[in-house]
Write an enzyme that holds these catalytic residues in place. Structure first.
Site, PDB file in Angstrom:
ATOM      1  N   TYR A   1       0.808  -1.215   0.000  1.00 55.87           N
ATOM      2  CA  TYR A   1       0.000   0.000   0.000  1.00 55.87           C
ATOM      3  C   TYR A   1       0.846   1.272   0.000  1.00 55.87           C
ATOM      4  O   TYR A   1       0.329   2.361  -0.288  1.00 55.87           O
ATOM      5  CB  TYR A   1      -0.940   0.033   1.214  1.00 55.87           C
ATOM      6  CG  TYR A   1      -1.890  -1.134   1.324  1.00 55.87           C
ATOM      7  CD1 TYR A   1      -2.037  -2.055   0.287  1.00 55.87           C
ATOM      8  CD2 TYR A   1      -2.645  -1.323   2.477  1.00 55.87           C
ATOM      9  CE1 TYR A   1      -2.899  -3.130   0.402  1.00 55.87           C
ATOM     10  CE2 TYR A   1      -3.509  -2.398   2.598  1.00 55.87           C
ATOM     11  CZ  TYR A   1      -3.628  -3.301   1.563  1.00 55.87           C
ATOM     12  OH  TYR A   1      -4.488  -4.364   1.689  1.00 55.87           O
TER      13      TYR A   1
ATOM     14  N   HIS B   1       0.751 -11.677   2.403  1.00 55.16           N
ATOM     15  CA  HIS B   1      -0.274 -10.975   1.630  1.00 55.16           C
ATOM     16  C   HIS B   1      -0.973 -11.891   0.611  1.00 55.16           C
ATOM     17  O   HIS B   1      -2.191 -11.829   0.442  1.00 55.16           O
ATOM     18  CB  HIS B   1       0.338  -9.774   0.921  1.00 55.16           C
ATOM     19  CG  HIS B   1      -0.629  -8.689   0.632  1.00 55.16           C
ATOM     20  ND1 HIS B   1      -0.294  -7.360   0.575  1.00 55.16           N
ATOM     21  CD2 HIS B   1      -1.967  -8.719   0.383  1.00 55.16           C
ATOM     22  CE1 HIS B   1      -1.360  -6.627   0.301  1.00 55.16           C
ATOM     23  NE2 HIS B   1      -2.387  -7.433   0.166  1.00 55.16           N
TER      24      HIS B   1
ATOM     25  N   LEU C   1     -17.629  -4.434   0.887  1.00 57.75           N
ATOM     26  CA  LEU C   1     -18.716  -3.768   0.162  1.00 57.75           C
ATOM     27  C   LEU C   1     -18.580  -3.943  -1.348  1.00 57.75           C
ATOM     28  O   LEU C   1     -19.348  -3.361  -2.113  1.00 57.75           O
ATOM     29  CB  LEU C   1     -18.745  -2.275   0.510  1.00 57.75           C
ATOM     30  CG  LEU C   1     -18.900  -1.940   1.995  1.00 57.75           C
ATOM     31  CD1 LEU C   1     -18.840  -0.429   2.215  1.00 57.75           C
ATOM     32  CD2 LEU C   1     -20.194  -2.507   2.558  1.00 57.75           C
TER      33      LEU C   1
ATOM     34  N   ILE D   1     -13.007  -4.897   7.129  1.00 54.84           N
ATOM     35  CA  ILE D   1     -12.115  -3.729   7.126  1.00 54.84           C
ATOM     36  C   ILE D   1     -12.457  -2.824   5.937  1.00 54.84           C
ATOM     37  O   ILE D   1     -11.661  -2.663   5.016  1.00 54.84           O
ATOM     38  CB  ILE D   1     -10.631  -4.140   7.090  1.00 54.84           C
ATOM     39  CG1 ILE D   1     -10.392  -5.263   6.062  1.00 54.84           C
ATOM     40  CG2 ILE D   1     -10.151  -4.588   8.466  1.00 54.84           C
ATOM     41  CD1 ILE D   1      -8.915  -5.548   5.804  1.00 54.84           C
TER      42      ILE D   1
ATOM     43  N   LYS E   1     -12.759   0.237   3.543  1.00 53.38           N
ATOM     44  CA  LYS E   1     -11.855   1.368   3.328  1.00 53.38           C
ATOM     45  C   LYS E   1     -12.647   2.614   2.959  1.00 53.38           C
ATOM     46  O   LYS E   1     -13.527   2.566   2.085  1.00 53.38           O
ATOM     47  CB  LYS E   1     -10.854   1.037   2.217  1.00 53.38           C
ATOM     48  CG  LYS E   1      -9.954   2.206   1.802  1.00 53.38           C
ATOM     49  CD  LYS E   1     -10.426   2.873   0.531  1.00 53.38           C
ATOM     50  CE  LYS E   1      -9.577   4.095   0.200  1.00 53.38           C
ATOM     51  NZ  LYS E   1     -10.043   4.780  -1.044  1.00 53.38           N
TER      52      LYS E   1
ATOM     53  N   ARG F   1     -18.597   8.557   5.905  1.00 50.61           N
ATOM     54  CA  ARG F   1     -18.567   7.117   5.666  1.00 50.61           C
ATOM     55  C   ARG F   1     -17.879   6.385   6.818  1.00 50.61           C
ATOM     56  O   ARG F   1     -18.271   5.272   7.175  1.00 50.61           O
ATOM     57  CB  ARG F   1     -17.839   6.815   4.358  1.00 50.61           C
ATOM     58  CG  ARG F   1     -18.597   7.268   3.128  1.00 50.61           C
ATOM     59  CD  ARG F   1     -19.697   6.282   2.777  1.00 50.61           C
ATOM     60  NE  ARG F   1     -20.290   6.622   1.492  1.00 50.61           N
ATOM     61  CZ  ARG F   1     -21.543   6.963   1.298  1.00 50.61           C
ATOM     62  NH1 ARG F   1     -22.358   7.030   2.340  1.00 50.61           N
ATOM     63  NH2 ARG F   1     -21.998   7.238   0.102  1.00 50.61           N
TER      64      ARG F   1
ATOM     65  N   ASN G   1     -19.918   3.469   8.588  1.00 50.07           N
ATOM     66  CA  ASN G   1     -19.429   2.090   8.660  1.00 50.07           C
ATOM     67  C   ASN G   1     -19.311   1.607  10.102  1.00 50.07           C
ATOM     68  O   ASN G   1     -19.680   0.477  10.432  1.00 50.07           O
ATOM     69  CB  ASN G   1     -18.082   1.968   7.951  1.00 50.07           C
ATOM     70  CG  ASN G   1     -18.191   2.120   6.450  1.00 50.07           C
ATOM     71  OD1 ASN G   1     -19.269   2.019   5.874  1.00 50.07           O
ATOM     72  ND2 ASN G   1     -17.063   2.376   5.796  1.00 50.07           N
TER      73      ASN G   1
END
Length: 285
Positions: A53, A115, A197, A235, A237, A243, A247
């Site tokens: 990231y 990962h 989502l 999790i 984002k 938001r 959430n």
């Protein structure tokens, strides 16, 4: 702070983790710092990042600034990062971990993940073994994986003799990975959903929208509550303050058995399914 009570889960190593946190994929620099600080103010206590990231430094700065300001204590926060497939193996894993810790500025890490299994490289077992050694040195509290599937999980558990505490995978309505979750349940592995989502795709589903109207919640809150009710960690984002609050407040939504069954049934509908790369083939380089 938002009025909430985020449920937690106990790992197979007896440590606890909040079931809802903030994903930070594609958040960079000041935007990432701001989002993490605002999330802390709202009541978030779990933060997910990764070497890939390229924002570990921003996440770390936001956290250390929050510690210094007295907004939250280190032992109240749960931080996850991950080793990318280019650093699989004993030396690469150690190097990647040290670099991540330097960027995060933390004295220990709550959860370290592989990962992707990257079976083509054939080194995920060696990588997990080295993670276990680093854990034994006291800088990592728990170790787990991401994007593993049944065969690679079985191989890892058999060869290393340690069961990952968690497997973070693509999971959302229409693709809730029932068979993989059963494997997790049988082996005491926590299921965590990235992109819960589905980047907003599932929010337009008529069933989800109908349920949202019925319970007085947003479609996103219904989706997150559905996964939480199944014991799945989420999790989502976002860097938008409204938001972040929305959430987090999904933990206050109540769904009945009929609501749960309607959303579960989306797994059988055409047009739903995996939206992102299959870990049996990705990464292909």
């Amino acid at each position: 702070m938002t009025n909430f009570a985020v449920p937690s889960v106990t790992f197979n190593d007896d440590r606890e983790m909040p079931l809802l946190g903030l994903g930070t994929y594609k958040m960079q620099g000041k935007e990432c710092e701001r989002a993490v600080r605002e999330a802390i103010e709202l009541g978030y206590r779990k933060f997910d990042t990764a070497t890939l990231y390229d924002n570990e430094e921003a996440v770390g700065k936001a956290l250390t600034d929050a510690f210094a300001a007295g907004d939250v204590d280190r032992d109240e926060v749960f931080v996850t990062t991950k080793v990318w497939h280019t650093h699989h193996g004993e030396e690469g894993t150690t190097q990647a971990f040290q670099e991540s810790m330097g960027k995060l500025g933390l004295d220990y890490l709550d959860l370290y993940l592989i990962h992707w299994p990257y079976p083509q490289g054939g080194r995920y077992v060696e990588t997990f073994e080295q993670m276990a050694k680093l854990q034994g040195m006291g800088q990592i509290a728990s170790i787990g994986v991401a994007n593993f599937y049944e065969e690679t999980l079985e191989d890892l558990i058999t060869k290393v003799g340690i069961t990952p505490v968690l497997n973070q995978v693509e999971l959302h309505p229409g693709f809730t990975q029932a068979e993989l979750r059963k494997f997790h349940a049988d082996h005491d592995v926590v299921t965590e959903a990235w992109s819960p989502l589905a980047r907003g795709v599932v929010l337009g589903n008529p069933d989800i929208q109908d349920i949202a109207a019925e319970v007085g919640a947003t479609a996103g809150q219904v989706v997150l509550r559905h996964l939480l009710n199944h014991g799945i960690s989420v999790i989502p984002k976002t860097s938008q303050p409204e938001r972040l609050k929305e959430n987090l407040e999904s933990v206050n939504v109540e769904l009945n058995d009929e609501h749960m069954a309607r959303i579960d049934a989306l797994d059988t509908r055409k047009g739903f399914g995996r939206m992102f790369p299959d870990p049996r083939r990705f990464p292909d380089v």
